[in-house]
Design a protein around this motif. Structure first.
Motif, PDB file in Angstrom:
ATOM      1  N   PRO A   1       9.389 106.709  91.346  1.00 49.79           N
ATOM      2  CA  PRO A   1       9.566 106.037  91.570  1.00 49.79           C
ATOM      3  C   PRO A   1      10.440 105.754  92.403  1.00 49.79           C
ATOM      4  O   PRO A   1      11.833 105.674  92.644  1.00 49.79           O
TER       5      PRO A   1
ATOM      6  N   ALA B   1       2.647 105.395  94.764  1.00 51.32           N
ATOM      7  CA  ALA B   1       3.170 104.520  94.435  1.00 51.32           C
ATOM      8  C   ALA B   1       2.878 103.105  94.011  1.00 51.32           C
ATOM      9  O   ALA B   1       2.459 102.053  93.804  1.00 51.32           O
TER      10      ALA B   1
ATOM     11  N   ALA C   1       5.949 101.361  91.932  1.00 51.73           N
ATOM     12  CA  ALA C   1       6.090 100.651  92.823  1.00 51.73           C
ATOM     13  C   ALA C   1       7.220  99.578  92.694  1.00 51.73           C
ATOM     14  O   ALA C   1       7.979  99.772  92.599  1.00 51.73           O
TER      15      ALA C   1
ATOM     16  N   GLY D   1       5.596 105.837  99.869  1.00 52.20           N
ATOM     17  CA  GLY D   1       6.329 104.778  98.709  1.00 52.20           C
ATOM     18  C   GLY D   1       7.215 105.175  97.226  1.00 52.20           C
ATOM     19  O   GLY D   1       7.141 105.034  96.700  1.00 52.20           O
TER      20      GLY D   1
ATOM     21  N   ARG E   1      12.402 103.131  93.733  1.00 54.85           N
ATOM     22  CA  ARG E   1      13.197 101.804  93.170  1.00 54.85           C
ATOM     23  C   ARG E   1      14.445 103.085  92.293  1.00 54.85           C
ATOM     24  O   ARG E   1      15.696 103.158  92.488  1.00 54.85           O
TER      25      ARG E   1
END
Length: 230
Positions: free
Chosen positions: A150, A42, A46, A116, A152
């Motif tokens: 990741p 992460a 991130a 994360g 997101r």
């Protein structure tokens, strides 16, 4: 011809190894990508989102210098469609592998975030229709190839702004669906169906596999890709 191969979630460029040789032997120039942040913690990933993944493909399209074919597996379908939207005049065809063109602002899906990042949830996480053809040996061989993505990326919407993307020819290589079956499923998702229906030139071809044909029927997948790009 340059064929840019984009993996789905949790996979990197090596996931295309089973078919790359056949594409190269047929005289094409396959380029398998590892997308930004795959396998990174992460602290390094991130801030990476769908736009970064699309941008990585667009960078390769621009470097090619001539129209390319984009191949996207699973969640990589969102990536290649975003890239086709960004460079419609430079994309000869988009090939979706067991996935479909996303509607504007659609995301891939939602998966648990751990430390994360989104780790691979394991083969048992998926429905039988996705993994029925992955025997114990295949699962054991391929699980170590998976990497985190990741946090997101799976829920990040894909930006689609150019109507000219609908002029790019599209082939959908579906694991277990023929044209009728695919269009029946799409009808249950009106916004996605509208995107599909807006594309001027589409074809649906059944692979006869689960969701990861590059692992279970690579020769068949390579054969189908070659048939639609030549």
């Amino acid at each position: 011809m340059d064929i840019i191969l984009v993996p789905g979630l949790w996979l990197d460029a090596s996931s295309w190894d089973p078919i790359v040789h056949a594409l190269r032997a047929a005289g094409h120039r396959p380029l398998a990508l590892t997308l930004p942040g795959v396998g990174a913690p992460a602290s390094e990933s991130a801030d990476i989102g769908m736009a970064d993944w699309v941008g990585a493909v667009v960078e390769q399209i621009d470097a090619a210098g001539e129209p390319v074919v984009l191949v996207g597996h699973s969640g990589g379908g969102n990536v290649v469609w975003g890239a086709a939207d960004a460079r419609p005049e430079q994309v000869r065809r988009v090939v979706f592998v067991d996935t479909a063109p996303p509607a504007p602002d659609y995301s891939i899906s939602e998966f648990p975030v751990v430390d994360g990042v989104v780790p691979f949830p394991g083969w048992d996480f998926f429905d039988d229709e996705d993994v029925f053809d992955m025997d114990a040996e295949t699962r054991a061989r391929t699980a170590p190839m998976t990497k985190s993505v990741p946090a997101r990326v799976p829920t990040d919407p894909v930006s689609l702004t150019r109507e000219s993307r609908h002029g790019v020819p599209v082939t959908l290589l579906m694991g277990s669906l023929d044209t009728q079956g695919f269009e029946t499923v799409m009808a249950e998702w009106p916004e996605s169906d509208a995107e599909y229906q807006a594309i001027a030139d589409t074809e649906v071809l059944k692979i006869g596999s689960g969701h990861w044909p590059q692992f279970t029927v690579p020769d068949r997948l390579a054969e189908l890709i070659l048939a639609v790009v030549e």
